[in-house]
Design a protein around this motif. Structure first.
Motif, PDB file in Angstrom:
ATOM      1  N   ARG A   1      -4.353   1.720   7.685  1.00 53.50           N
ATOM      2  CA  ARG A   1      -4.032   3.098   7.301  1.00 53.50           C
ATOM      3  C   ARG A   1      -3.060   3.766   8.268  1.00 53.50           C
ATOM      4  NH1 ARG A   1      -4.892   8.514   7.664  1.00 53.50           N
ATOM      5  NH2 ARG A   1      -5.643   9.631   5.814  1.00 53.50           N
TER       6      ARG A   1
ATOM      7  N   VAL B   1       0.552   4.340  -2.698  1.00 57.87           N
ATOM      8  CA  VAL B   1       0.382   5.745  -2.330  1.00 57.87           C
ATOM      9  C   VAL B   1       1.499   6.596  -2.919  1.00 57.87           C
ATOM     10  CG1 VAL B   1       0.387   7.368  -0.398  1.00 57.87           C
ATOM     11  CG2 VAL B   1      -0.951   5.261  -0.251  1.00 57.87           C
TER      12      VAL B   1
ATOM     13  N   ALA C   1      -4.394  10.479  -0.779  1.00 57.93           N
ATOM     14  CA  ALA C   1      -4.038   9.140  -1.252  1.00 57.93           C
ATOM     15  C   ALA C   1      -4.262   8.098  -0.158  1.00 57.93           C
ATOM     16  CB  ALA C   1      -2.590   9.115  -1.722  1.00 57.93           C
ATOM     17  N   LEU C   2      -3.949   8.446   1.078  1.00 57.61           N
ATOM     18  CA  LEU C   2      -4.191   7.517   2.184  1.00 57.61           C
ATOM     19  C   LEU C   2      -5.688   7.272   2.377  1.00 57.61           C
ATOM     20  CD1 LEU C   2      -1.545   8.781   4.760  1.00 57.61           C
ATOM     21  CD2 LEU C   2      -1.604   6.511   3.708  1.00 57.61           C
TER      22      LEU C   2
ATOM     23  N   ASP D   1       0.819  -1.207   0.000  1.00 58.93           N
ATOM     24  CA  ASP D   1       0.000   0.000   0.000  1.00 58.93           C
ATOM     25  C   ASP D   1       0.855   1.261   0.000  1.00 58.93           C
ATOM     26  OD1 ASP D   1      -2.588  -0.795  -0.315  1.00 58.93           O
ATOM     27  OD2 ASP D   1      -3.129  -0.741   1.810  1.00 58.93           O
TER      28      ASP D   1
END
Length: 413
Positions: free
Chosen positions: A44, A19, A33-34, A15
């Motif tokens: 997250r 990002v 983006a997160l 991830d």
């Protein structure tokens, strides 16, 4: 050092690479983006922590990649190396050798054995040869930002802002009148402008999951935000317009200073973000008008108009460290044009004798004092009453605010 599940570590690293690709392509900011680019949103917080470390130490990590690699890596591999080297050098949640293993396996999963061998060679060398970390501004700040700030600030000021850039922002919140944070939050009062009350807490989970949060007794905010609502010379008013309101933080500050019978209109161009504005008002039992519109589409006259405009975010780099890496001449030109148009539209809504507050979370003169000077040259019926620039520090963000008053003899727009 805790042991991290290999699947979790793989998901975080994958991830993080997604990002970085999105931010690097200029598609969105790190925060955006997160919020939208994660395949594993439940991770997250962990992924965000890794990327915040990376953007604070981007200059170091990028230089380290260049030193370790025998050839320039492809963009996809460079993103992978940037993320895992940040883990190896700056995070303690995963053993360096384990982080390297996860990255190699992730490279293998892409189906290119040679790329996996390249990543393995780079990371084995990195684990063996950890370089020292230099906190000097020229080893931390983006070159474009460093060049600008060196011409404007003393070495001591520059070093202080560099320390702030490297320091994660503390968790702070504003408490409404009459609310006292419970002892288990371990809240410590922090200074702010105006009649407001701010606290710092090492227990964000407790605060965010509290009844007080759900009821709107507190609001997550940095103390620097109070500047726009606390300039000397601001007078009590009856009609307020916030032209860039979402998600409502500064409208809420103004509401604490409102007298009975005062009305407030919260406007913003983003329908999505205005939903959060409505929710923030609902929690506090506030019956303010919330409308979705461009500033130039607004109508009516108001005694006080707040234009907290979009900006380069160079004053909030503790919370948005990617902002300094996105900053450049082209972006600055674009954002100042937008600010000028919003300020013009906001001025048209100020009643004769009324007040206009222009504010940003930038520390760039082109967005602040120069913008105010240009406005005054083009609007001789306005007078500057007060202005102030706050520089970011380890205690609070940076901010700028300017209070302007329209002549009582102005002709209606």
């Amino acid at each position: 050092m805790r042991k991290v599940n290999s699947d979790t570590a793989t998901h975080v690293l994958a991830d993080a690479c997604r990002v970085l690709a999105s931010v690097g392509a200029g598609e969105r900011s790190l925060d955006d983006a997160l919020d939208s680019a994660l395949d594993y949103p439940e991770l997250r917080r962990t992924t965000g922590s890794l990327l915040f470390f990376y953007f604070r130490r981007k200059r170091f990590v990028d230089k380290w990649i260049d030193t370790l690699a025998c050839r320039p890596p492809r963009p996809r591999l460079r993103r992978l190396l940037a993320a895992v080297l940040t883990q190896i050098r700056f995070q303690s949640g995963i053993v360096p050798e384990s982080a390297a293993n996860v990255a190699v396996e992730l490279a293998k999963s892409a189906g290119n054995a040679n790329e996996a061998k390249f990543v393995n060679a780079v990371l084995r060398r990195a684990v063996r040869e950890l370089p020292p970390v230099d906190d000097a501004p020229e080893e931390v700040l983006p070159p474009a930002v460093l060049k600008r700030w060196r011409g404007r600030y003393s070495p001591e000021e520059l070093a202080a802002m560099c320390r702030a850039f490297l320091s994660p922002a503390p968790f702070t919140f504003r408490a409404e009148r009459g609310f006292e944070p419970p002892p288990e939050w371990e809240g410590t009062a922090v200074p702010c402008r105006g009649p407001f009350r701010f606290f710092e807490s090492p227990k964000p989970g407790l605060v965010l999951d509290s009844e007080a949060m759900r009821e709107g007794r507190i609001y997550i905010q940095d103390p620097a935000t109070t500047l726009a609502a606390s300039l000397p010379g601001m007078e009590p008013v009856r009609r307020i317009l916030d032209v860039c309101a979402a998600p409502g933080g500064k409208s809420l500050l103004l509401s604490e200073r409102m007298k009975a019978g005062t009305s407030l209109v919260a406007a913003d161009r983003s329908a999505r973000r205005q939903e959060q504005t409505k929710e923030n008002f609902r929690r506090r039992g506030l019956d303010f008008a919330v409308i979705t519109a461009e500033p130039r589409e607004l109508a009516g006259e108001f005694d006080l108009v707040l234009a907290d405009v979009p900006c380069s975010n160079t004053g909030v780099f503790r919370r948005r460290p990617d902002a300094l890496w996105r900053f450049g001449a082209a972006e600055l030109r674009k954002i100042t044009v937008l600010q000028h148009s919003i300020l013009d539209a906001a001025a048209a809504r100020v009643a004769p004798g009324g007040q206009l507050v222009y504010s940003t979370c930038s520390i760039e003169p082109e967005e602040n004092e120069q913008q105010a000077e240009r406005f005054l040259a083009e609007h001789p019926d306005f007078t500057r009453m007060a202005s102030e620039q706050l520089l970011p520090s380890v205690e609070s963000d940076g901010a700028y605010a300017c209070l302007l008053r329209r002549s009582a003899q102005s002709m209606p727009t």
